[in-house]
Write a protein that holds these residues in place. Structure first.
Motif, PDB file in Angstrom:
ATOM      1  N   GLY A 151     -11.281 -11.591  -4.399  1.00  0.00           N
ATOM      2  CA  GLY A 151     -10.413 -12.531  -4.375  1.00  0.00           C
ATOM      3  C   GLY A 151      -9.524 -13.098  -5.699  1.00  0.00           C
ATOM      4  N   VAL A 152      -9.372 -12.107  -6.292  1.00  0.00           N
ATOM      5  CA  VAL A 152      -8.890 -11.924  -7.805  1.00  0.00           C
ATOM      6  C   VAL A 152      -7.573 -12.612  -7.864  1.00  0.00           C
ATOM      7  CG1 VAL A 152      -8.169 -11.215  -9.966  1.00  0.00           C
ATOM      8  CG2 VAL A 152     -10.409 -10.622  -8.846  1.00  0.00           C
ATOM      9  N   ARG A 153      -7.238 -13.932  -8.409  1.00  0.00           N
ATOM     10  CA  ARG A 153      -5.832 -14.299  -8.729  1.00  0.00           C
ATOM     11  C   ARG A 153      -5.936 -14.615  -9.920  1.00  0.00           C
ATOM     12  NH1 ARG A 153      -3.476 -18.798  -8.325  1.00  0.00           N
ATOM     13  NH2 ARG A 153      -5.437 -19.925  -8.107  1.00  0.00           N
ATOM     14  N   PHE A 154      -4.604 -14.041 -10.721  1.00  0.00           N
ATOM     15  CA  PHE A 154      -4.445 -14.055 -12.237  1.00  0.00           C
ATOM     16  C   PHE A 154      -2.878 -13.973 -12.462  1.00  0.00           C
ATOM     17  CE2 PHE A 154      -3.281 -11.855 -16.120  1.00  0.00           C
ATOM     18  CZ  PHE A 154      -4.233 -12.626 -17.002  1.00  0.00           C
ATOM     19  N   GLY A 155      -2.450 -14.705 -13.394  1.00  0.00           N
ATOM     20  CA  GLY A 155      -1.216 -14.647 -14.149  1.00  0.00           C
ATOM     21  C   GLY A 155      -1.295 -14.921 -15.554  1.00  0.00           C
ATOM     22  N   VAL A 180       0.313 -12.812 -10.963  1.00  0.00           N
ATOM     23  CA  VAL A 180       0.555 -11.501 -10.755  1.00  0.00           C
ATOM     24  C   VAL A 180      -0.543 -10.673  -9.909  1.00  0.00           C
ATOM     25  CG1 VAL A 180       0.441  -9.353 -12.217  1.00  0.00           C
ATOM     26  CG2 VAL A 180       1.352 -11.188 -13.485  1.00  0.00           C
ATOM     27  N   LEU A 181      -1.596 -10.929  -9.870  1.00  0.00           N
ATOM     28  CA  LEU A 181      -2.648 -10.593  -8.799  1.00  0.00           C
ATOM     29  C   LEU A 181      -2.873 -11.673  -7.964  1.00  0.00           C
ATOM     30  CD1 LEU A 181      -5.094  -8.636 -10.994  1.00  0.00           C
ATOM     31  CD2 LEU A 181      -3.217  -7.731  -9.879  1.00  0.00           C
ATOM     32  N   ARG A 182      -2.839 -11.445  -6.507  1.00  0.00           N
ATOM     33  CA  ARG A 182      -2.670 -12.432  -5.423  1.00  0.00           C
ATOM     34  C   ARG A 182      -3.883 -12.108  -4.509  1.00  0.00           C
ATOM     35  NH1 ARG A 182       2.678 -11.079  -6.765  1.00  0.00           N
ATOM     36  NH2 ARG A 182       3.876 -12.814  -7.400  1.00  0.00           N
ATOM     37  N   GLY A 183      -5.262 -12.831  -4.740  1.00  0.00           N
ATOM     38  CA  GLY A 183      -6.057 -12.421  -3.851  1.00  0.00           C
ATOM     39  C   GLY A 183      -6.703 -11.055  -3.663  1.00  0.00           C
ATOM     40  N   LEU A 184      -6.737 -10.324  -4.858  1.00  0.00           N
ATOM     41  CA  LEU A 184      -6.943  -8.949  -4.715  1.00  0.00           C
ATOM     42  C   LEU A 184      -8.762  -8.565  -4.471  1.00  0.00           C
ATOM     43  CD1 LEU A 184      -5.535  -6.032  -6.947  1.00  0.00           C
ATOM     44  CD2 LEU A 184      -8.066  -6.479  -7.111  1.00  0.00           C
ATOM     45  N   ASP A 185      -8.974  -7.684  -3.654  1.00  0.00           N
ATOM     46  CA  ASP A 185     -10.182  -7.140  -3.583  1.00  0.00           C
ATOM     47  C   ASP A 185     -10.135  -5.683  -3.764  1.00  0.00           C
ATOM     48  OD1 ASP A 185     -11.532  -9.554  -2.540  1.00  0.00           O
ATOM     49  OD2 ASP A 185     -10.123  -9.311  -0.769  1.00  0.00           O
ATOM     50  N   LEU A 186     -11.124  -5.280  -4.452  1.00  0.00           N
ATOM     51  CA  LEU A 186     -11.458  -3.797  -4.747  1.00  0.00           C
ATOM     52  C   LEU A 186     -12.513  -3.648  -5.188  1.00  0.00           C
ATOM     53  CD1 LEU A 186      -8.809  -2.077  -7.168  1.00  0.00           C
ATOM     54  CD2 LEU A 186     -11.433  -2.070  -7.526  1.00  0.00           C
ATOM     55  N   HIS A 187     -13.286  -2.307  -4.788  1.00  0.00           N
ATOM     56  CA  HIS A 187     -14.768  -2.169  -4.892  1.00  0.00           C
ATOM     57  C   HIS A 187     -14.809  -0.651  -5.429  1.00  0.00           C
ATOM     58  CE1 HIS A 187     -18.982  -1.031  -3.335  1.00  0.00           C
ATOM     59  NE2 HIS A 187     -18.984  -1.432  -4.617  1.00  0.00           N
ATOM     60  N   GLY A 216       5.028  -3.140 -12.385  1.00  0.00           N
ATOM     61  CA  GLY A 216       4.856  -4.583 -12.359  1.00  0.00           C
ATOM     62  C   GLY A 216       3.849  -4.977 -10.996  1.00  0.00           C
ATOM     63  N   ALA A 217       3.124  -3.807 -10.374  1.00  0.00           N
ATOM     64  CA  ALA A 217       2.350  -4.115  -9.348  1.00  0.00           C
ATOM     65  C   ALA A 217       1.035  -4.911  -9.720  1.00  0.00           C
ATOM     66  CB  ALA A 217       2.262  -2.896  -8.541  1.00  0.00           C
ATOM     67  N   GLY A 218       0.750  -4.747 -11.130  1.00  0.00           N
ATOM     68  CA  GLY A 218      -0.536  -5.322 -11.457  1.00  0.00           C
ATOM     69  C   GLY A 218      -1.501  -4.466 -11.685  1.00  0.00           C
ATOM     70  N   LYS A 219      -1.283  -3.077 -12.128  1.00  0.00           N
ATOM     71  CA  LYS A 219      -2.328  -2.076 -12.134  1.00  0.00           C
ATOM     72  C   LYS A 219      -3.022  -2.267 -13.637  1.00  0.00           C
ATOM     73  CE  LYS A 219       0.735   1.282 -12.202  1.00  0.00           C
ATOM     74  NZ  LYS A 219       2.021   0.797 -11.980  1.00  0.00           N
ATOM     75  N   SER A 220      -2.383  -2.298 -14.488  1.00  0.00           N
ATOM     76  CA  SER A 220      -2.789  -2.517 -16.131  1.00  0.00           C
ATOM     77  C   SER A 220      -3.492  -3.828 -16.156  1.00  0.00           C
ATOM     78  CB  SER A 220      -1.751  -2.187 -17.219  1.00  0.00           C
ATOM     79  OG  SER A 220      -1.463  -1.021 -17.082  1.00  0.00           O
ATOM     80  N   LEU A 248      -1.203  -0.455  -5.045  1.00  0.00           N
ATOM     81  CA  LEU A 248      -1.028  -2.179  -5.097  1.00  0.00           C
ATOM     82  C   LEU A 248       0.481  -2.113  -4.998  1.00  0.00           C
ATOM     83  CD1 LEU A 248      -3.086  -3.268  -8.389  1.00  0.00           C
ATOM     84  CD2 LEU A 248      -3.778  -3.084  -5.937  1.00  0.00           C
ATOM     85  N   GLU A 249       0.781  -3.646  -4.577  1.00  0.00           N
ATOM     86  CA  GLU A 249       2.097  -3.855  -4.160  1.00  0.00           C
ATOM     87  C   GLU A 249       2.088  -5.436  -4.228  1.00  0.00           C
ATOM     88  OE1 GLU A 249       5.536  -2.889  -1.219  1.00  0.00           O
ATOM     89  OE2 GLU A 249       3.997  -3.355  -0.400  1.00  0.00           O
ATOM     90  N   HIS A 250       2.969  -5.751  -5.233  1.00  0.00           N
ATOM     91  CA  HIS A 250       2.943  -7.288  -5.583  1.00  0.00           C
ATOM     92  C   HIS A 250       1.666  -8.109  -5.720  1.00  0.00           C
ATOM     93  CE1 HIS A 250       7.195  -6.735  -4.510  1.00  0.00           C
ATOM     94  NE2 HIS A 250       7.028  -6.292  -3.263  1.00  0.00           N
ATOM     95  N   GLY A 251       0.684  -7.179  -6.373  1.00  0.00           N
ATOM     96  CA  GLY A 251      -0.336  -7.994  -6.750  1.00  0.00           C
ATOM     97  C   GLY A 251      -1.652  -7.915  -5.689  1.00  0.00           C
ATOM     98  N   ARG A 252      -1.166  -7.150  -4.577  1.00  0.00           N
ATOM     99  CA  ARG A 252      -2.387  -7.060  -3.587  1.00  0.00           C
ATOM    100  C   ARG A 252      -2.625  -5.617  -3.217  1.00  0.00           C
ATOM    101  NH1 ARG A 252       0.943 -11.319  -1.508  1.00  0.00           N
ATOM    102  NH2 ARG A 252      -0.062 -13.265  -1.368  1.00  0.00           N
ATOM    103  N   VAL A 253      -3.657  -5.331  -2.520  1.00  0.00           N
ATOM    104  CA  VAL A 253      -4.008  -4.050  -2.240  1.00  0.00           C
ATOM    105  C   VAL A 253      -3.251  -3.730  -0.770  1.00  0.00           C
ATOM    106  CG1 VAL A 253      -5.671  -2.432  -1.423  1.00  0.00           C
ATOM    107  CG2 VAL A 253      -6.200  -3.905  -3.101  1.00  0.00           C
TER     108      VAL A 253
END
Length: 597
Positions: free
Chosen positions: A351-355, A362-369, A383-387, A554-559
């Motif tokens: 659930g990562v949100r960050f700007g 930049v990241l909008r509720g991202l989940d990754l494992h 600009g998808a939020g990879k770095s 990633l696309e627009h800060g989401r998986v």
């Protein structure tokens, strides 16, 4: 806000015994410095009065020559004391200046190092360098000369004033008449000079920032033939610094002539009134000669008050900037927990949100494992939020919401040493220090043996080109590694990360700026170094990650989607579209569709 002088006194707490000893020696030095003028009057008294002189009545010496021998011996002792105390005070004051300068620079640098990455993104590196170098040097100059000069002026007034007061109250009042004018004028000048020197220090920071930026971008300047334009920018910044100094100097330089006029009044009063008292028989000739000398001794050192005041104001402006930088509080503080050994390297984002700053997410509720020991890749458009994922993992920034964890531990709860010590980081923009190849490879483990350094270079496929260099591992790479190619710098960066034997290896666009041959070499090295550890690859080139255990798109800060390369290509989604573009299939299909049947 605390006055900078008081802040400096508090900061120099550990040096207070040395400061007090230096002040004592300066006091003794000034007392010995005043003594010869007194002895001149005593000598005149011996010559004029003979057996009725002060020396004769005090010591019982009848012979005038014998009395003069006593005066000469006392004078020699005063000179010896003055010389010894001057040497001791000079050593102490200068040593203190160097010690405080060293501590201030180191403490400020350590403090700046502890600030979060976002602070550096919003702050000119040149202005920080200006504080660490120029401002600290200004403080050192004042402590070296100014502090002692102020103390000498103080004791000069006290000691000479005591001689005047014991001789003639009337002459004391006249001789000291200019001092309130000078002191009040000094205070007024201090207040007027503050904004001038604040402007000087600000201009110095701007100039340092411009020079630092231009020297760092010298290749770009040359490539775009912008030498004259950049020289004009430096000229403008330097001109602003020159004008700021000119205004400050013009104002401070007017101080000494005003002091001279005040001194003239006091000296003339002593000369005329004292002479009249001698002629009237109300003052001894010896005392009169002493007072004439003493008037100059009292007032003339005040002419240096202008230069001392100039040093003081520059130092106080610099001290404000130093302690202002020290007062910056880190927005991100390390945790207190350590990762349990051995570190497995499991990464999770929930659930990562960050700007950045006050900007949008930049990241909008991202989940990754990323399970421990697997190689995962993160891909997507610019600009998808990879770095950004990497920056959050290394805790260069904190999330607005959600958690980032390593082995189930929230990175916010971990010490920096535990978190970052478990991660080997290879950036797209490789930074190599001005030193040897070995120094740069062993940067994360300075105690590594030569065999370990060579092994890391071999795993990163850097050994062949390193051994072909003129000095091998002892070859100096130049500032930022300018003597090496991009691919060579990248491979040394991988070797540097591998040498730490981290549980997690992160590569952030590590192959985006290299040729196909170098990319293939890096891919081969990753196959070796990735064994037994978690690998997270941030990539733009999809060819570098097709063998990953899992690919996150990633696309627009989401998986947007995730899976293996074959699964994603077969799904025909965003990854498949990116793959077709990078392999040329999309262009080929477009050409085919445009041909007549």
């Amino acid at each position: 806000m605390t006055h900078p002088l008081l802040a400096l006194w508090r900061y120099a707490r550990r040096y207070r015994p040395r400061i007090l000893l230096a002040a004592l020696l300066t006091t003794l030095n000034k007392a010995a410095d005043v003594a010869p003028e007194l002895l001149i009057g005593v000598a005149v008294d011996v010559v004029v009065r003979g057996g009725d002189s002060f020396v004769s009545s005090l010591l019982g010496v009848e012979s005038r020559y014998g009395q003069l021998v006593v005066v000469a011996a006392a004078n020699a002792l005063a000179w010896v004391v003055e010389s010894v105390t001057d040497y001791g005070a000079s050593l102490l004051w200068r040593g203190l200046a160097q010690s405080v300068e060293h501590d201030a620079r180191l403490d400020t640098y350590r403090h700046v190092q502890g600030l979060e990455v976002s602070w550096f993104e919003d702050t000119s590196s040149g202005s920080v360098v200006s504080v660490l170098n120029d401002d600290v040097n200004q403080l050192e100059r004042f402590l070296d000369v100014g502090a002692s000069a102020i103390l000498q002026v103080f004791w000069n007034i006290v000691l000479v004033g005591a001689v005047f007061a014991a001789t003639s109250l009337q002459l004391t009042l006249l001789a000291f008449l200019p001092i309130p004018v000078i002191v009040l004028g000094s205070l007024a000048y201090q207040r007027r000079l503050e904004p001038y020197y604040a402007r000087v220090r600000a201009a110095a920071g701007e100039l340092a920032g411009t020079l630092t930026a231009n020297l760092g971008g010298i290749t770009t300047i040359k490539a775009f033939s912008s030498e004259e334009r950049e020289a004009a920018r430096v000229h403008a910044a330097s001109e602003e610094y020159r004008l700021a100094n000119r205004d400050a100097i013009r104002f401070s330089s007017a101080f000494v002539p005003l002091i001279r006029m005040a001194i003239l009044v006091g000296f003339t009063a002593t000369l005329l009134l004292g002479g009249k008292l001698v002629l009237d028989g109300d003052l001894e000739v010896g005392l009169y000669s002493v007072l004439v000398y003493m008037t100059q001794r009292l007032l003339w050192p005040l002419t240096e008050l202008g230069a001392t005041l100039d040093l003081y104001q520059r130092a106080m402006a610099s001290t404000r900037r130093i302690f202002g930088l020290l007062a910056v509080e880190p927005a991100i503080r390390p945790g207190t927990r350590e990762l349990a050994a051995p570190v497995r390297g499991e990464l999770r984002m929930q659930g990562v949100r960050f700007g950045y700053g006050d900007g949008p997410d930049v990241l909008r509720g991202l989940d990754l494992h990323v399970p421990a020991g697997e190689t995962h890749a993160v891909v997507g458009a610019t600009g998808a939020g990879k770095s950004t994922l990497v920056r959050l993992l290394l805790r260069f920034h904190d999330v607005r919401a959600g958690t980032v964890s390593v082995d189930g531990q929230d990175v916010r709860s971990l010490t920096y040493g535990s978190l970052r010590g478990a991660v080997g980081y290879v950036a797209q923009d490789v930074f190599l220090f001005h030193g040897t190849v070995r120094d740069n490879v062993a940067y994360g483990r300075p105690d590594a043996s030569d065999a370990e350094v060579r092994r890391a270079a071999e795993l990163a496929e850097a050994a062949p080109f390193v051994e072909a260099l003129p000095e091998g591992y002892g070859t100096v790479v130049g500032e930022r590694g300018v003597k090496l190619s991009g691919g060579q710098r990248q491979r040394l960066s991988i070797a540097r990360a591998v040498l730490r034997d981290p549980a997690v290896l992160v590569l952030d666009e590590a192959t985006s700026a290299v040729d196909n041959e170098t990319e293939a070499a890096i891919q081969r090295s990753l196959a070796h170094v990735g064994e037994g550890r978690t690998v997270l690859v941030i990539a733009h080139r999809l060819s570098t990650v097709r063998d990953a255990d899992r690919i996150w798109v990633l696309e627009h800060g989401r998986v947007a989607e995730s899976g293996t390369h074959d699964e994603l290509v077969g799904a025909g989604g965003l990854y498949a579209a990116l793959w077709r573009v990078q392999t040329g299939e999309a262009a080929h299909e477009g050409d085919t569709a445009g041909r007549p049947a």
